[in-house]
Enzyme design. Structure first.
Site, PDB file in Angstrom:
ATOM      1  N   TYR A 217       0.835  -1.199   0.000  1.00 37.53           N
ATOM      2  CA  TYR A 217       0.000   0.000   0.000  1.00 37.53           C
ATOM      3  C   TYR A 217       0.875   1.257   0.000  1.00 37.53           C
ATOM      4  O   TYR A 217       1.644   1.491   0.947  1.00 37.53           O
ATOM      5  CB  TYR A 217      -0.941   0.009   1.205  1.00 37.53           C
ATOM      6  CG  TYR A 217      -1.838  -1.208   1.301  1.00 37.53           C
ATOM      7  CD1 TYR A 217      -2.131  -1.987   0.191  1.00 37.53           C
ATOM      8  CD2 TYR A 217      -2.381  -1.585   2.519  1.00 37.53           C
ATOM      9  CE1 TYR A 217      -2.952  -3.111   0.277  1.00 37.53           C
ATOM     10  CE2 TYR A 217      -3.211  -2.703   2.622  1.00 37.53           C
ATOM     11  CZ  TYR A 217      -3.479  -3.461   1.495  1.00 37.53           C
ATOM     12  OH  TYR A 217      -4.289  -4.574   1.608  1.00 37.53           O
TER      13      TYR A 217
ATOM     14  N   TYR B  63     -11.805  -8.667   3.358  1.00 36.68           N
ATOM     15  CA  TYR B  63     -11.459  -7.332   2.866  1.00 36.68           C
ATOM     16  C   TYR B  63     -12.500  -6.877   1.836  1.00 36.68           C
ATOM     17  O   TYR B  63     -13.212  -7.684   1.253  1.00 36.68           O
ATOM     18  CB  TYR B  63     -10.032  -7.264   2.336  1.00 36.68           C
ATOM     19  CG  TYR B  63      -9.713  -7.922   1.010  1.00 36.68           C
ATOM     20  CD1 TYR B  63      -9.988  -7.285  -0.201  1.00 36.68           C
ATOM     21  CD2 TYR B  63      -9.068  -9.161   0.962  1.00 36.68           C
ATOM     22  CE1 TYR B  63      -9.647  -7.874  -1.412  1.00 36.68           C
ATOM     23  CE2 TYR B  63      -8.722  -9.757  -0.241  1.00 36.68           C
ATOM     24  CZ  TYR B  63      -9.013  -9.103  -1.432  1.00 36.68           C
ATOM     25  OH  TYR B  63      -8.676  -9.688  -2.634  1.00 36.68           O
TER      26      TYR B  63
END
Length: 256
Positions: free
Chosen positions: A33, A170
């Protein structure tokens, strides 16, 4: 996509801190990320509050080897400004033999750099192979799961429950797309909820399921808390099944 725009940084940090204030103590991140930037953002948010947080991060699959895994973990620890990661995941399966990754995770655990380890985006056959490779200490599998992605219910989730391994969902609101679903919004209104809150509450109603919705502003975090506190009745769950049908056959695990 957090830590990718400096203009949003203050809001994102405040969102994470608001979550901690509310008791939403699990924070999920990854070296992927913002190429490590998200881990640095998390470090800023949890500064002085590390012991209040259950910290999850993930390694790229090409960093799952005996040589690269400890180096990747060390880089994540440095960016997170902590001495341990509570749950360290292999982000998805790559070319490194699973036995090698398992051994590497166990060494990190024995050294105290991580408390637990697990995987992400592993389908049923992958999980079975993982256990056969010595990975019976796998603490969790993080997968794409929400009202529109119910394929894991056919075989993966029953297998996980049989093994006593929790699942982390998720994108429980399908990257925000379920927030605009008209039928879900209509149902939510009757319950005093938004469509997003209802979608998240449904995921949390599943057995042994952990949800990790992205929340990049404090108001969003506060709204998510309503879904955590809410219990859905059997009638509501049945109505949701009519709109979002459970799988009737095996479906390959999807990824975002």
């Amino acid at each position: 996509m957090m830590a990718e725009n400096p203009v949003r940084r203050t809001s994102e940090v405040n969102a994470l801190r608001r979550g901690i204030d509310l008791g939403l103590s699990l924070i999920d991140t990854a070296e992927m990320y913002a190429e490590g930037g998200a881990e640095e953002l998390v470090a800023e948010a949890i500064s002085g509050r590390r012991d209040e947080v259950f910290l999850v991060s993930k390694a790229y699959p090409w960093n799952g080897s005996a040589r690269e895994l400890p180096l990747a973990c060390a880089r994540s620890l440095k960016r997170l400004k902590t001495d341990r990661i509570d749950l360290y995941l292999l982000h998805w399966r790559g070319d490194v033999p699973l036995a090698e990754t398992v051994a590497g995770m166990e060494r990190l655990r024995d050294a105290g750099h991580i408390r637990h380890w697990g995987v992400s985006n592993f389908d049923t056959a992958d999980m079975q192979e993982l256990v056969a490779a010595g990975g019976w200490r796998c603490a969790a599998n993080q997968v794409l799961y929400n009202l529109t992605r119910r394929g894991p219910e056919w075989d993966l989730l029953p297998w996980m429950r049989q093994q006593g391994m929790p699942t982390m969902a998720y994108s429980p609101v399908e990257q925000g797309r379920l927030a605009g679903h008209s039928e879900l919004a209509h149902m939510g209104t009757s319950l005093g909820l938004t469509a997003a809150q209802l979608a998240l509450a449904w995921v949390l109603s599943r057995p042994e399921m952990i949800a990790i919705p992205k929340a990049a502003d404090p108001a969003h975090v506060t709204a998510n808390l309503r879904a955590v506190e809410l219990g859905l009745t059997p009638a509501v769950l049945s109505d949701l099944d009519q709109i979002f049908a459970p799988p009737c056959r095996a479906v390959s695990l999807q990824m975002l």
